[in-house]
Enzyme design. Structure first.
Site, PDB file in Angstrom:
ATOM      1  N   HIS A  12       0.669  -1.277   0.018  1.00 39.38           N
ATOM      2  CA  HIS A  12       0.246   0.056  -0.112  1.00 39.38           C
ATOM      3  C   HIS A  12       0.843   1.162   0.153  1.00 39.38           C
ATOM      4  O   HIS A  12       1.994   1.225  -0.573  1.00 39.38           O
ATOM      5  CB  HIS A  12      -1.133   0.135   1.195  1.00 39.38           C
ATOM      6  CG  HIS A  12      -0.383  -0.253   2.409  1.00 39.38           C
ATOM      7  ND1 HIS A  12       0.167   0.952   3.112  1.00 39.38           N
ATOM      8  CD2 HIS A  12       0.084  -1.618   3.148  1.00 39.38           C
ATOM      9  CE1 HIS A  12       0.746   0.151   4.297  1.00 39.38           C
ATOM     10  NE2 HIS A  12       0.576  -1.135   4.450  1.00 39.38           N
ATOM     11  N   ALA A  13       0.401   2.337   0.280  1.00 40.44           N
ATOM     12  CA  ALA A  13       1.270   3.711   0.268  1.00 40.44           C
ATOM     13  C   ALA A  13       2.314   3.810   0.936  1.00 40.44           C
ATOM     14  O   ALA A  13       3.628   4.176   0.375  1.00 40.44           O
ATOM     15  CB  ALA A  13       0.154   4.855   0.368  1.00 40.44           C
TER      16      ALA A  13
END
Length: 87
Positions: A15-16
């Site tokens: 994810h980010a």
């Protein structure tokens, strides 16, 4: 050039936050860093590019590094693909 397939073990994939951390680490090396998932590829120095791969837990990702300091980059970045990040 060094290339190897790694299995992502983070339960939430890339994810980010881990994408940003990976890109920041990759940027420290002068070599070219590319990640492949299936028929898609992304510049390993681009967090947005990494997010476009949609890397999930259990995905097999090919890491390819080429150029100056490729061995050191490969070792450090390969480890990042298979570790669980602290949230």
């Amino acid at each position: 050039m060094i290339s190897q397939v790694f299995t992502v073990i983070h339960p939430q994939g890339f994810h980010a936050r881990p994408s940003k951390a990976f890109a920041e680490k990759a940027y420290l090396f002068p070599c070219q860093v590319t990640l492949f998932k299936g028929d898609k590829q992304a510049n390993g120095k681009s967090p947005l590019g990494l997010l476009t791969l949609g890397i999930s837990a259990g995905d097999e990702i090919r890491l390819e590094v080429e150029g100056e300091q490729e061995a050191q980059a490969f070792q450090e970045l390969g480890r990042m693909l298979t570790q669980i990040y602290e949230e």
